[in-house]
Design a protein around this motif. Structure first.
Motif, mmCIF file in Angstrom:
data_model
loop_
_atom_site.group_PDB
_atom_site.id
_atom_site.type_symbol
_atom_site.label_atom_id
_atom_site.label_comp_id
_atom_site.label_asym_id
_atom_site.label_seq_id
_atom_site.Cartn_x
_atom_site.Cartn_y
_atom_site.Cartn_z
ATOM 1 N N ILE A 613 0.869 -1.177 0.000
ATOM 2 C CA ILE A 613 0.000 0.000 0.000
ATOM 3 C C ILE A 613 0.908 1.230 0.000
ATOM 4 N N ARG A 614 0.520 2.250 -0.743
ATOM 5 C CA ARG A 614 1.274 3.508 -0.750
ATOM 6 C C ARG A 614 0.305 4.672 -0.572
ATOM 7 N N PHE A 615 0.727 5.615 0.270
ATOM 8 C CA PHE A 615 -0.058 6.831 0.518
ATOM 9 C C PHE A 615 0.866 8.033 0.415
ATOM 10 N N TYR A 616 0.376 9.108 -0.171
ATOM 11 C CA TYR A 616 1.139 10.354 -0.119
ATOM 12 C C TYR A 616 0.207 11.556 -0.072
ATOM 13 N N MET A 617 0.724 12.633 0.485
ATOM 14 C CA MET A 617 0.024 13.911 0.549
ATOM 15 C C MET A 617 0.990 14.987 0.076
ATOM 16 N N ASN A 618 0.554 15.783 -0.855
ATOM 17 C CA ASN A 618 1.401 16.802 -1.463
ATOM 18 C C ASN A 618 0.617 18.112 -1.534
ATOM 19 N N GLY A 619 1.255 19.243 -1.191
ATOM 20 C CA GLY A 619 0.521 20.501 -1.215
ATOM 21 C C GLY A 619 1.395 21.710 -1.415
ATOM 22 N N LYS A 620 0.747 22.811 -1.766
ATOM 23 C CA LYS A 620 1.397 24.101 -1.953
ATOM 24 C C LYS A 620 0.570 25.163 -1.256
ATOM 25 N N VAL A 621 1.263 26.086 -0.577
ATOM 26 C CA VAL A 621 0.598 27.205 0.095
ATOM 27 C C VAL A 621 1.313 28.487 -0.306
ATOM 28 N N LYS A 622 0.546 29.471 -0.745
ATOM 29 C CA LYS A 622 1.105 30.786 -1.047
ATOM 30 C C LYS A 622 0.986 31.621 0.222
ATOM 31 N N ILE A 623 2.090 31.768 0.943
ATOM 32 C CA ILE A 623 2.080 32.444 2.244
ATOM 33 C C ILE A 623 1.777 33.923 2.082
ATOM 34 N N CYS A 624 2.418 34.552 1.131
ATOM 35 C CA CYS A 624 2.146 35.951 0.794
ATOM 36 C C CYS A 624 2.533 36.139 -0.667
ATOM 37 N N SER A 634 5.183 10.903 2.139
ATOM 38 C CA SER A 634 4.747 9.658 1.508
ATOM 39 C C SER A 634 5.199 8.472 2.346
ATOM 40 N N ARG A 635 4.422 7.403 2.295
ATOM 41 C CA ARG A 635 4.798 6.165 2.996
ATOM 42 C C ARG A 635 4.334 4.964 2.186
ATOM 43 N N SER A 636 5.234 3.964 2.098
ATOM 44 C CA SER A 636 4.909 2.689 1.451
ATOM 45 C C SER A 636 4.997 1.576 2.481
ATOM 46 N N TRP A 637 4.011 0.685 2.475
ATOM 47 C CA TRP A 637 4.024 -0.517 3.303
ATOM 48 C C TRP A 637 4.097 -1.722 2.367
ATOM 49 N N LEU A 638 5.163 -2.501 2.445
ATOM 50 C CA LEU A 638 5.281 -3.714 1.648
ATOM 51 C C LEU A 638 4.896 -4.914 2.507
ATOM 52 N N LEU A 639 4.007 -5.749 1.992
ATOM 53 C CA LEU A 639 3.482 -6.873 2.759
ATOM 54 C C LEU A 639 4.327 -8.119 2.533
ATOM 55 N N GLY A 640 4.562 -8.886 3.598
ATOM 56 C CA GLY A 640 5.261 -10.155 3.498
ATOM 57 C C GLY A 640 6.756 -10.046 3.331
ATOM 58 N N VAL A 641 7.367 -8.903 3.687
ATOM 59 C CA VAL A 641 8.818 -8.750 3.590
ATOM 60 C C VAL A 641 9.357 -8.229 4.918
ATOM 61 N N ASN A 642 10.654 -8.468 5.168
ATOM 62 C CA ASN A 642 11.297 -7.998 6.392
ATOM 63 C C ASN A 642 12.271 -6.853 6.136
ATOM 64 N N SER A 643 12.517 -6.562 4.854
ATOM 65 C CA SER A 643 13.429 -5.469 4.518
ATOM 66 C C SER A 643 13.069 -4.916 3.146
#
Length: 667
Positions: A613-624, A634-643
């Motif tokens: 499973i992979r999830f990510y969140m990406n954004g931009k903010v115009k401060i001024c 971002s984060r990836s979870w690989l199933l059935g592996v130890n490394s």
């Protein structure tokens, strides 16, 4: 497909800079174009292209003043479309509104909307408002949260796990200058091999003279001539179902500001234009990464190193270990719809190149000096456009490429590209239309077709047939292959569209038998279905399902599904993207690529394999008005592996987490 990348980049740029769009179909197409290029070449310099498009957005062309060469800088315009625009302007006079573009053949609503980002409408004599000096500072930091093996004691990497980037730009009517610096993860910073800060520095200055007719370039720059057989650095499109993008425009010399540490020149260059003639000349002297060795007591280098990474003792030893001199020139005559150009380049290395003994190295260049020369042409006639180049390299290597683009009817476009490059041909700066990553030993023909049978439906397809006369690194004997793509796009409504794509490639790849090695056909197939849409004015949706099949000495398959949610507020000071993806893919051979939104000038097209499973969140903010911020987690979870990973990049555990942050100041 790859007009999709240029169009994609430009649309994402327009969206990120505040341009108004009526849907997400263009953004989705641009993303697909980025992905298609990076899948074929992970080192493609998309960053440089994005930078050039942004400069054009900030300095729009007057549509009634710009000439053919100006419009050619807008990558997404084909030669036939440029001809249509210039002929319309000549026959009917100044263009005062984008609505007039609807009367021109080949200008659909999406293209017209995109063009408005880079042009202004007004009287022919109207000059854009002049501006004084502008400056920009960009800072970026990237960090992998988990600890890789190379950073654990005893550490193999010399530096810290952060990747740092700093960019400064100055621009005024007659001068543009900049500095780019970067430290990759694992490289030292103000210590060890880099006592003066970053591992990589790049700087440029471009001086404009004679009301834009002449330019002088100092520092780092790129050269791009003809169809790329002699010299073409930086971003380059190749095979594509978008037939308008198979030809290259003679772009000459451009300042360089990217983070690719290899594919550029460093020194001085100039461009002079007198009437229909343009002359480019350049000289470069720079160090490059290479493996040094000695043969019979004589110092040589055995290979080029192109990773740009200097983390371990061996990588640091290879850094800037050999110097090289490059000189060249180009003379071009251009009038109306015809141009012809002559290019010449000469290379001289500090040490002779002596490649390691191997069958696939037999015809590659060895020694200290190499020369190239090429003759290129472009010729437009009614709805047809012919282009090509013939080139020579010292040692007797010859190469030729010829192509045709045509639009015989309003709803039909097609293209053909033929290339014949001998196994003796060597050109270190080349970047032409080829199947392989090197412009060497390839014969082939590409056929592309676009049909629009109905107002909301378009069909894109291509077939490419190629062969090699000698052994490659991946083959055991001369070989031939073929590649096909078919894509159907359907516009469901103003806000929703769907497309489906089928891709098939079959080419020989060597396998090891009991007593010998032999070629065995490797077949890759991919099927994709994607839906893009908008809910209201603020929310964007993208859904994809993709399958992949691989056949060679073993079979593998897999599939991926993801859902994207985008948000942008009405003044476009904030936008965000979220993705959740699930994949189940047998192995790396059947991998699937998927483009991800990222920081400005950053591009992510990860390869998915295994199950996870992979999830990510990406954004931009115009401060001024003068400060903008980007972030990505971002984060990836690989199933059935130890490394995850191997060697010094290995992570213990089944999770991989990355965070990115970027600030831009304008003043």
């Amino acid at each position: 497909m790859k007009r999709i990348l240029i169009t994609l980049l430009a649309v994402l740029l327009a969206w990120s800079l505040g341009a108004q769009t009526t849907g997400v179909d263009l953004q989705s197409q641009l993303e697909e174009l980025v992905a298609s290029v990076l899948e074929e070449n992970e080192n493609a310099d998309v960053e440089q292209l994005w930078s050039e498009l942004e400069w054009l957005q900030e300095h729009p062309l007057n549509i009634n003043q710009a000439g053919r060469e100006d419009f050619q800088r807008l990558y997404f315009l084909s030669t036939l479309q440029i001809d249509q625009l210039l002929e319309y302007r000549e026959e009917y006079g100044p263009i005062y509104s984008p609505f007039e573009l609807n009367a021109m053949e080949g200008f659909d609503p999406e293209l017209i909307q995109l063009l408005q980002v880079f042009v202004m409408f007004g009287e022919e004599a109207y000059e854009p408002a002049s501006f004084g000096a502008r400056q920009e500072l960009m800072l970026r930091a990237i960090r992998l949260v988990e600890t890789q093996k190379g950073f654990r004691e005893p550490a193999k990497y010399e530096g810290s796990p952060e990747k740092l980037y700093l960019r400064y730009r100055f621009s005024s009517p007659g001068l543009a200058a900049g500095l780019t610096s970067e430290k990759d993860a694992g490289e030292s910073f103000f210590s060890g091999a880099n006592p003066y800060g970053f591992d990589y520095y790049s700087a440029f200055a471009a001086i404009t003279l004679g009301q834009g007719k002449h330019q002088v370039f100092l520092g780092d720059y790129l050269v791009r001539f003809g169809q790329g057989l002699t010299a073409w650095q930086g971003f380059s499109l190749s095979k594509s179902a978008e037939v308008s993008q198979v030809a290259k425009f003679n772009q000459g010399i451009r300042s360089y500001s990217s983070t690719d540490e290899n594919n550029f020149l460093r020194g001085a260059a100039a461009r002079f234009s007198i009437r229909d003639w343009t002359w480019h000349t350049f000289v470069s002297y720079k160090s490059f990464d290479a493996n040094r060795d000695s043969i019979d007591g004589e110092a040589v280098f055995t290979s080029f190193q192109s990773s740009g990474l200097h983390r371990t003792a061996s990588e640091i030893e290879d850094k800037n270990s050999v110097e090289g001199l490059t000189t060249g020139t180009n003379l071009t005559y251009a009038a109306e719809r015809f141009s012809i150009g002559l290019s010449a380049v000469h290379f001289r290395y500090e040490l002779p190149l002596a490649r390691r003994p191997a069958d696939y190295n037999l015809f590659y260049f060895e020694g200290k000096q190499l020369s190239n020369a090429g003759l290129n042409y472009q010729w437009g006639m009614n709805r047809y456009y012919f282009f090509g180049e013939a080139a020579w390299s010292s040692g007797g290597g010859l190469a030729t490429m010829h192509g045709l683009q045509a639009s015989p009817a309003d709803a039909v476009e097609y293209a053909m590209v033929y290339r014949n490059i001998s196994k003796k041909y060597q050109a270190p700066l080349a970047g032409s239309f080829t199947e392989g990553s090197q412009v060497n030993d390839e014969q082939g023909i590409y056929l592309g077709l676009v049909i629009r049978p109905a107002a909301k439906l378009s069909l894109r397809m291509y077939a490419d047939f190629f062969q090699h006369q000698w052994v490659k690194y991946t083959t055991a004997a001369p070989a031939r292959g073929r590649e096909y793509l078919v894509q159907a796009n359907y516009k469901l409504s103003d806000r929703w569209d769907i497309y489906s794509r089928y891709f098939r490639e079959c080419k020989p790849v060597k396998v090891s038998g009991t007593y010998t090695k032999m070629n065995l056909d490797q077949t890759r197939q991919k099927l994709r279905v994607q839906l893009n849409g908008a809910v209201g004015e603020r929310f964007l949706l993208k859904s994809r399902m993709e399958w992949a099949w691989y056949q060679h000495d073993q079979n593998a398959e897999g599939w991926l599904v993801f859902q994207d949610l985008g948000y942008k507020n009405k003044p476009n000071t904030t936008n965000w993207w979220l993705r959740l993806a699930y994949f189940k893919i047998d192995n790396y051979d059947s991998r699937i690529y998927a483009y991800e939104n990222d920081l400005l000038y950053q591009f992510a097209v990860p390869a998915f394999y295994g199950e996870g499973i992979r999830f990510y969140m990406n954004g931009k903010v115009k401060i001024c008005e003068n400060i903008e911020a980007w972030m990505k987690a971002s984060r990836s979870w690989l199933l059935g592996v130890n490394s995850i990973g191997s060697g010094n990049s290995k992570i213990d555990g089944n999770q991989r987490t990355e965070v990115k942050f970027q600030l831009r100041f304008k003043f």
